[in-house]
Write a protein that holds these residues in place. Structure first.
Motif, short mmCIF file in Angstrom:
data_model
loop_
_atom_site.label_atom_id
_atom_site.label_comp_id
_atom_site.label_asym_id
_atom_site.label_seq_id
_atom_site.Cartn_x
_atom_site.Cartn_y
_atom_site.Cartn_z
N ILE A 116 -2.26 0.14 4.57
CA ILE A 116 -2.49 -0.81 5.67
C ILE A 116 -1.22 -1.60 5.96
O ILE A 116 -0.83 -1.78 7.13
CB ILE A 116 -3.67 -1.74 5.33
N ALA A 117 -0.56 -2.06 4.91
CA ALA A 117 0.69 -2.82 5.11
C ALA A 117 1.74 -1.96 5.79
O ALA A 117 2.45 -2.44 6.69
CB ALA A 117 1.20 -3.33 3.76
N GLN A 118 1.82 -0.70 5.39
CA GLN A 118 2.80 0.21 6.01
C GLN A 118 2.49 0.43 7.48
O GLN A 118 3.38 0.41 8.34
CB GLN A 118 2.82 1.53 5.25
N ARG A 119 1.20 0.63 7.81
CA ARG A 119 0.82 0.81 9.22
C ARG A 119 1.15 -0.44 10.04
O ARG A 119 1.66 -0.34 11.16
CB ARG A 119 -0.67 1.12 9.34
N ASN A 120 0.88 -1.62 9.47
CA ASN A 120 1.16 -2.87 10.19
C ASN A 120 2.67 -3.08 10.37
O ASN A 120 3.12 -3.54 11.43
CB ASN A 120 0.55 -4.06 9.46
N LEU A 121 3.43 -2.72 9.35
CA LEU A 121 4.88 -2.84 9.44
C LEU A 121 5.44 -1.88 10.50
O LEU A 121 6.30 -2.27 11.32
CB LEU A 121 5.51 -2.56 8.08
#
Length: 164
Positions: A88-93
């Motif tokens: 999720i953090a990677q997608r948001n970044l």
């Protein structure tokens, strides 16, 4: 002159005291034969105690196995949960970098405002979806960790029902 203590002397003294006591008991002329009924009752009591011990040991071992399975499931769930959060953090970044790239190419203030508004709409939808993903994974991890304990409790209840 003072006497010195040695382990050998203490052992000899203990042996002598034991022999004296045994000789005195023998002099009392006690009939040391144990009645058959008492021996039978003692054997039955020992057998029942052994059965109880064996059942308790089996139940304890089953409980340990159950907790091991539960902890294994919880550990695997924690790994899956961490992977989900990293994803999720990677997608948001990536989404934020895409926005930055789009903003860098904007020619007018109106384009910047439109890009920002589109980003926040998209991000709100993404956050809603991500929250649902985390909730579903949390529910699954909790159920997987609790499943071995639940199954053990059900087996215990079934065994109690059969015993009575």
């Amino acid at each position: 002159m003072t006497a010195t203590y040695t382990p050998q002397a203490a052992a000899d003294q203990a042996r002598t005291a034991y022999r004296k006591m045994t000789a005195q008991l023998g002099n009392l002329g006690l009939d040391t034969a144990i009645p058959e009924g008492v021996r039978t009752m003692a054997e039955k009591t020992v057998a029942r105690a052994r059965e109880t011990y064996d059942r308790s040991a089996d139940a304890f071992e089953a409980s340990v196995t159950t907790f091991e399975r539960s902890f294994d499931a919880a550990g695997q769930g924690a790994v899956a949960f961490n992977r989900k959060i990293i994803d999720i953090a990677q997608r948001n970044l990536n989404s934020a970098f895409d926005l930055a790239k789009s903003l860098a190419g904007a020619k007018k203030l109106a384009d910047i405002v439109e890009l920002q508004a589109a980003y926040w709409r998209k991000q709100f939808d993404a956050l809603t979806t991500q929250a649902e993903e985390v909730r579903a994974l949390s529910t699954k991890v909790t159920a997987d960790a609790a499943a071995p304990i639940k199954a053990q409790l059900e087996r215990g209840v079934d065994q109690l029902g059969k015993a009575h």
